[in-house]
Design an enzyme around this catalytic site. Structure first.
Site, PDB file in Angstrom:
ATOM      1  N   HIS A   1      -7.929   3.874  -2.791  1.00 31.26           N
ATOM      2  CA  HIS A   1      -9.221   3.698  -1.876  1.00 31.26           C
ATOM      3  C   HIS A   1      -9.283   4.966  -0.977  1.00 31.26           C
ATOM      4  O   HIS A   1      -8.107   5.352  -0.293  1.00 31.26           O
ATOM      5  CB  HIS A   1      -9.168   2.618  -1.275  1.00 31.26           C
ATOM      6  CG  HIS A   1      -7.715   2.201  -0.176  1.00 31.26           C
ATOM      7  ND1 HIS A   1      -6.602   1.807  -0.765  1.00 31.26           N
ATOM      8  CD2 HIS A   1      -7.454   1.977   1.034  1.00 31.26           C
ATOM      9  CE1 HIS A   1      -5.611   1.675   0.110  1.00 31.26           C
ATOM     10  NE2 HIS A   1      -6.156   1.826   1.306  1.00 31.26           N
TER      11      HIS A   1
ATOM     12  N   VAL B   1      -2.817  -1.623   0.368  1.00 28.23           N
ATOM     13  CA  VAL B   1      -3.262  -2.189  -0.728  1.00 28.23           C
ATOM     14  C   VAL B   1      -3.054  -1.308  -1.865  1.00 28.23           C
ATOM     15  O   VAL B   1      -3.507  -0.217  -1.832  1.00 28.23           O
ATOM     16  CB  VAL B   1      -4.880  -2.690  -0.579  1.00 28.23           C
ATOM     17  CG1 VAL B   1      -5.094  -3.466  -2.065  1.00 28.23           C
ATOM     18  CG2 VAL B   1      -4.947  -3.607   0.627  1.00 28.23           C
TER      19      VAL B   1
ATOM     20  N   GLN C   1       0.233   2.759   1.757  1.00 27.34           N
ATOM     21  CA  GLN C   1      -0.891   2.688   1.245  1.00 27.34           C
ATOM     22  C   GLN C   1      -0.833   1.019   1.222  1.00 27.34           C
ATOM     23  O   GLN C   1      -0.126   0.174   0.650  1.00 27.34           O
ATOM     24  CB  GLN C   1      -0.893   2.887  -0.327  1.00 27.34           C
ATOM     25  CG  GLN C   1      -2.137   2.492  -0.879  1.00 27.34           C
ATOM     26  CD  GLN C   1      -2.118   2.973  -2.638  1.00 27.34           C
ATOM     27  OE1 GLN C   1      -1.000   3.645  -2.901  1.00 27.34           O
ATOM     28  NE2 GLN C   1      -3.377   3.049  -3.272  1.00 27.34           N
TER      29      GLN C   1
ATOM     30  N   HIS D   1     -10.530   6.215   2.939  1.00 27.74           N
ATOM     31  CA  HIS D   1     -11.093   5.890   3.948  1.00 27.74           C
ATOM     32  C   HIS D   1     -12.096   6.788   4.408  1.00 27.74           C
ATOM     33  O   HIS D   1     -11.716   8.075   4.476  1.00 27.74           O
ATOM     34  CB  HIS D   1      -9.835   5.638   4.981  1.00 27.74           C
ATOM     35  CG  HIS D   1      -8.858   4.701   5.009  1.00 27.74           C
ATOM     36  ND1 HIS D   1      -8.712   3.446   5.678  1.00 27.74           N
ATOM     37  CD2 HIS D   1      -7.807   4.716   4.135  1.00 27.74           C
ATOM     38  CE1 HIS D   1      -7.750   2.816   5.187  1.00 27.74           C
ATOM     39  NE2 HIS D   1      -7.003   3.703   4.204  1.00 27.74           N
TER      40      HIS D   1
END
Length: 139
Positions: free
Chosen positions: A100, A96, A94, A102
């Site tokens: 999130h 960041v 990960q 994708h």
């Protein structure tokens, strides 16, 4: 919703970091990945700073994945894709530490092969059942 000023995704959400936004609502912000696998590769992030899927509050799961679903359809249509790859990492890989997903547009024979790492098999059905039981026990 809490934000982390040290988080690049929180800065994108706040508008202090540039990004090519494709969607935003009360639950999420979606924007193009700066280093796409293919054109149209989009990231969908919750507005509140949560690091992993397991940190996402229960009441946010539905709105978050409803947005992921909508963005996925839009990416497929916009890119005239045959389908898509939708994935997220928790901690490992990960880049960041802000949840999130994708959304990657796919075409047949686009060169992307399944997952990005080697895949294996269980030794036998017994091993698979033992692993399944361990997971069920945690639910």
């Amino acid at each position: 919703m809490a934000r982390d000023s040290g988080c690049v995704f929180c800065r994108i959400i706040d508008g202090t970091e540039p990004a090519h936004r494709v969607h935003e609502d009360e639950a999420v912000v979606a924007f193009l990945d700066q280093r796409p696998l293919f054109p149209g590769h989009t990231l969908v992030v919750p507005r509140g700073h949560v690091e992993t899927l397991t940190d996402l509050p229960e009441e946010s799961v539905g709105p978050y994945f409803t947005a992921v679903r909508r963005v996925t359809g839009a990416v497929e249509r916009a890119m005239a894709a045959d389908g898509s790859f939708v994935a997220g990492n928790n901690r490992v890989s990960q880049s960041v530490p802000h949840l999130h997903m994708h959304v990657v547009p796919r075409r047949r024979k686009d060169g992307l092969r399944g997952f990005f790492w080697p895949r294996g098999r269980y030794a036998d059905e017994s091993e698979a059942e033992q692993i399944a039981e361990r997971i069920r026990a945690q639910l």
